[in-house]
Design an enzyme around this catalytic site. Structure first.
Site, PDB file in Angstrom:
ATOM      1  N   HIS A  75      -7.834  -1.940  -6.687  1.00  0.00           N
ATOM      2  CA  HIS A  75      -7.341  -1.883  -8.059  1.00  0.00           C
ATOM      3  C   HIS A  75      -8.140  -2.862  -8.918  1.00  0.00           C
ATOM      4  O   HIS A  75      -8.282  -4.038  -8.552  1.00  0.00           O
ATOM      5  CB  HIS A  75      -5.866  -2.301  -8.130  1.00  0.00           C
ATOM      6  CG  HIS A  75      -4.935  -1.338  -7.494  1.00  0.00           C
ATOM      7  ND1 HIS A  75      -4.266  -0.377  -8.201  1.00  0.00           N
ATOM      8  CD2 HIS A  75      -4.550  -1.206  -6.202  1.00  0.00           C
ATOM      9  CE1 HIS A  75      -3.502   0.311  -7.384  1.00  0.00           C
ATOM     10  NE2 HIS A  75      -3.656  -0.163  -6.160  1.00  0.00           N
TER      11      HIS A  75
ATOM     12  N   GLN B 274       0.849  -1.193   0.000  1.00  0.00           N
ATOM     13  CA  GLN B 274       0.000   0.000   0.000  1.00  0.00           C
ATOM     14  C   GLN B 274       0.883   1.241   0.000  1.00  0.00           C
ATOM     15  O   GLN B 274       1.785   1.370   0.835  1.00  0.00           O
ATOM     16  CB  GLN B 274      -0.923   0.008   1.227  1.00  0.00           C
ATOM     17  CG  GLN B 274      -1.926   1.139   1.214  1.00  0.00           C
ATOM     18  CD  GLN B 274      -2.889   1.100   2.401  1.00  0.00           C
ATOM     19  OE1 GLN B 274      -2.707   0.344   3.352  1.00  0.00           O
ATOM     20  NE2 GLN B 274      -3.903   1.938   2.340  1.00  0.00           N
TER      21      GLN B 274
ATOM     22  N   HIS C 126      -8.560   1.528  -1.146  1.00  0.00           N
ATOM     23  CA  HIS C 126      -8.919   1.509  -2.559  1.00  0.00           C
ATOM     24  C   HIS C 126      -8.736   0.104  -3.108  1.00  0.00           C
ATOM     25  O   HIS C 126      -8.003  -0.706  -2.550  1.00  0.00           O
ATOM     26  CB  HIS C 126      -8.111   2.527  -3.379  1.00  0.00           C
ATOM     27  CG  HIS C 126      -6.626   2.356  -3.305  1.00  0.00           C
ATOM     28  ND1 HIS C 126      -5.889   2.715  -2.187  1.00  0.00           N
ATOM     29  CD2 HIS C 126      -5.739   1.881  -4.203  1.00  0.00           C
ATOM     30  CE1 HIS C 126      -4.614   2.461  -2.415  1.00  0.00           C
ATOM     31  NE2 HIS C 126      -4.496   1.945  -3.629  1.00  0.00           N
TER      32      HIS C 126
END
Length: 136
Positions: A103, A95, A101
């Site tokens: 991907h 990270q 988040h």
């Protein structure tokens, strides 16, 4: 809650222009500015959480349902041959931006990308010990 010094909060909430491909009340999905492959996108919650551990369970469920839906849509639309859904937590795990988040990485037979770990082998005793630690 948004975090004033978080670049992904600013991207998710429209303070910085993006190439958005999807948006709803909870998430913005943008094309990655430094993509691994053609179509690489990021699912960004509009509310800040540093990582998966801080993200409320309801939002976690919504994020992964959205990832599934978009992976199917992107596979069909972009004609990729495979798909990676990647979510890293902590610097050791890769990270680099500390705003949760996901991907979305379309994979193509000629994309030149690979997997990111080497398989390890553990003895039966070590595997039994790990199972014992993890069994509730």
């Amino acid at each position: 809650m948004k975090k004033d010094d978080c670049i992904f909060c600013k991207l998710a909430n429209g303070e910085i222009p993006t190439r958005s491909i999807y948006e709803d009340e909870d998430f913005k999905v943008i094309l990655d500015a430094a993509p691994a492959t053609r179509g690489h996108a990021l699912i960004l919650p509009k509310e800040h959480a540093d990582n998966l551990y801080q993200l409320p369970e309801e939002m976690t469920g919504k994020a992964f349902i959205l990832a599934k839906r978009l992976a199917g849509y992107m596979t069909e639309t972009l004609g990729c041959q495979g798909f990676n859904i990647v979510q890293n937590n902590g610097e050791t795990a890769g990270q680099t931006v500390f705003h949760f988040h996901i991907h979305l990485i379309p994979r193509y037979s000629d994309d030149g990308q690979g997997t990111f770990w080497e398989p390890r082998h553990y003895s039966d005793e070590a595997l039994d010990e790990i199972r014992s630690q993890l069994t509730k």
